[in-house]
Scaffold this motif. Structure first.
Motif, short mmCIF file in Angstrom:
data_model
loop_
_atom_site.label_atom_id
_atom_site.label_comp_id
_atom_site.label_asym_id
_atom_site.label_seq_id
_atom_site.Cartn_x
_atom_site.Cartn_y
_atom_site.Cartn_z
N ARG A 99 0.83 -1.21 0.00
CA ARG A 99 0.00 0.00 0.00
C ARG A 99 0.86 1.26 0.00
O ARG A 99 0.58 2.22 -0.73
CB ARG A 99 -0.94 0.01 1.22
N GLU A 100 1.90 1.27 0.80
CA GLU A 100 2.77 2.44 0.85
C GLU A 100 3.50 2.64 -0.47
O GLU A 100 3.60 3.77 -0.98
CB GLU A 100 3.79 2.30 1.98
N GLU A 101 4.01 1.54 -1.05
CA GLU A 101 4.70 1.64 -2.33
C GLU A 101 3.74 2.13 -3.42
O GLU A 101 4.12 2.97 -4.26
CB GLU A 101 5.27 0.28 -2.72
N ALA A 102 2.52 1.62 -3.41
CA ALA A 102 1.53 2.03 -4.41
C ALA A 102 1.19 3.50 -4.27
O ALA A 102 1.07 4.23 -5.26
CB ALA A 102 0.27 1.17 -4.29
N ALA A 103 1.01 3.97 -3.03
CA ALA A 103 0.69 5.37 -2.80
C ALA A 103 1.83 6.28 -3.24
O ALA A 103 1.61 7.33 -3.86
CB ALA A 103 0.37 5.60 -1.32
N GLN A 104 3.06 5.89 -2.95
CA GLN A 104 4.21 6.70 -3.34
C GLN A 104 4.38 6.72 -4.86
O GLN A 104 4.74 7.75 -5.44
CB GLN A 104 5.47 6.16 -2.67
N PHE A 105 4.09 5.59 -5.50
CA PHE A 105 4.17 5.54 -6.96
C PHE A 105 3.13 6.47 -7.59
O PHE A 105 3.44 7.26 -8.49
CB PHE A 105 3.96 4.11 -7.44
N THR A 106 1.89 6.39 -7.10
CA THR A 106 0.82 7.24 -7.63
C THR A 106 1.15 8.71 -7.42
O THR A 106 0.95 9.55 -8.31
CB THR A 106 -0.52 6.89 -6.96
N TYR A 143 -3.81 -13.64 -3.30
CA TYR A 143 -4.43 -12.75 -2.32
C TYR A 143 -5.26 -11.69 -3.04
O TYR A 143 -4.70 -10.75 -3.61
CB TYR A 143 -3.37 -12.09 -1.45
N PRO A 144 -6.59 -11.84 -3.05
CA PRO A 144 -7.45 -10.90 -3.76
C PRO A 144 -7.22 -9.44 -3.37
O PRO A 144 -7.36 -8.54 -4.20
CB PRO A 144 -8.86 -11.35 -3.37
N LEU A 145 -6.85 -9.21 -2.12
CA LEU A 145 -6.62 -7.84 -1.67
C LEU A 145 -5.47 -7.20 -2.44
O LEU A 145 -5.53 -6.01 -2.81
CB LEU A 145 -6.32 -7.82 -0.17
N ILE A 146 -4.41 -7.95 -2.70
CA ILE A 146 -3.27 -7.44 -3.45
C ILE A 146 -3.67 -7.20 -4.91
O ILE A 146 -3.28 -6.19 -5.52
CB ILE A 146 -2.08 -8.42 -3.38
N ALA A 147 -4.48 -8.09 -5.46
CA ALA A 147 -4.97 -7.89 -6.84
C ALA A 147 -5.83 -6.63 -6.93
O ALA A 147 -5.75 -5.89 -7.91
CB ALA A 147 -5.78 -9.11 -7.28
N ASP A 148 -6.63 -6.38 -5.90
CA ASP A 148 -7.44 -5.16 -5.87
C ASP A 148 -6.56 -3.92 -5.82
O ASP A 148 -6.87 -2.90 -6.46
CB ASP A 148 -8.38 -5.17 -4.66
N LEU A 149 -5.47 -3.99 -5.08
CA LEU A 149 -4.54 -2.87 -5.02
C LEU A 149 -3.95 -2.59 -6.40
O LEU A 149 -3.78 -1.43 -6.79
CB LEU A 149 -3.41 -3.17 -4.02
N TYR A 150 -3.65 -3.65 -7.14
CA TYR A 150 -3.10 -3.47 -8.48
C TYR A 150 -4.12 -2.81 -9.40
O TYR A 150 -3.78 -1.91 -10.19
CB TYR A 150 -2.67 -4.81 -9.06
N ARG A 151 -5.38 -3.24 -9.30
CA ARG A 151 -6.42 -2.63 -10.13
C ARG A 151 -6.59 -1.15 -9.79
O ARG A 151 -6.74 -0.31 -10.68
CB ARG A 151 -7.74 -3.39 -9.96
N ASP A 152 -6.55 -0.84 -8.50
CA ASP A 152 -6.66 0.56 -8.09
C ASP A 152 -5.46 1.36 -8.61
O ASP A 152 -5.61 2.50 -9.07
CB ASP A 152 -6.72 0.67 -6.57
#
Length: 240
Positions: free
Chosen positions: A83-90, A137-146
């Motif tokens: 989540r932190e990596e995704a937020a920083q990337f965005t 892990y569906p939660l990680i897949a959801d993070l990727y879609r977001d």
């Protein structure tokens, strides 16, 4: 993205110093950040499945109880890291269109910056972690879609902002945004994930992507112009 992380860390420290915070809260936050940093390094080296709680503790010290207190379990820690990596990337992508980027004045500049962000080691490592664990892990897949949705929005916004600053204007920004993402995935990220390229020649990649966007935009305009639309059978018969 490394520079961006440093700036975010400084902002976080400054924000905490601007309001009263107990020493206990500061220690807890520092401990959490240390655990996430150690876990991030461990996941990069060994992957999620092969990394154990003891591997993380060995990097930062402490006890199992500390990890369980902050993250419940190993997956909770992994989720926090992703989540932190995704937020920083965005945020790094969003920052490209910020007024703080006066050096970006045209489409090529914007593409250069986008390529740098999406091919950074942090971005590739994030993608590697998501690919490895997303199917389990569906939660990680959801993070990727977001993450993909947010990136698509940002790319559209950037192309729309700078599309008119080029001699050959992009005629369909949404189409070009999809094309950019496809080009980057096919030409850069997959190669980096597979270890086929070192990712150093980013300027050449940005140049190729710009040519593709402009060329495909021209082709799309040509084939969707009214002059190229097929004549319907009824209109043809009516002219007989």
């Amino acid at each position: 993205m490394v520079e961006y992380k440093k700036a975010m860390a400084m902002s976080s420290i400054q924000a905490r110093s601007d309001r009263p915070v107990s020493r206990r809260s500061l220690r807890a936050q520092a401990c959490r950040e240390q655990l996430m940093s150690a876990a991030r390094d461990a996941f990069r080296v060994k992957g999620y499945a092969a990394t154990t709680i003891d591997d993380i503790i060995a990097r930062v010290g402490g006890s199992r109880g500390t990890i369980y207190f902050h993250f419940r379990n190993k997956f909770g820690l992994f989720e926090a890291v992703v989540r932190e990596e995704a937020a920083q990337f965005t945020d790094a992508v969003s920052d490209i269109s910020s007024p703080r980027k006066p050096d970006i004045v045209n489409l090529r500049d914007a593409i250069d910056q986008l390529v740098k962000v999406v091919t950074e080691r942090d971005a590739i490592d994030l993608l590697r972690m998501i690919i490895a664990e997303g199917h389990k892990y569906p939660l990680i897949a959801d993070l990727y879609r977001d993450l993909s949705s947010a990136l698509r929005v940002q790319v559209r916004s950037l192309l729309r902002k700078y599309a008119s600053h080029t001699p050959c204007a992009l005629t369909d920004v949404d189409f070009c945004a999809e094309l950019f993402l496809a080009c980057v995935v096919a030409d850069a990220q997959i190669a980096l994930l597979a270890g086929l390229e070192d990712g150093q020649d980013k300027e050449a990649l940005a140049e190729r992507i710009e040519r593709w966007l402009l060329c495909c935009s021209d082709i799309r305009q040509e084939f969707t112009s009214p002059e190229r639309q097929p004549t319907s059978l009824s209109s043809h018969e009516g002219s007989q």
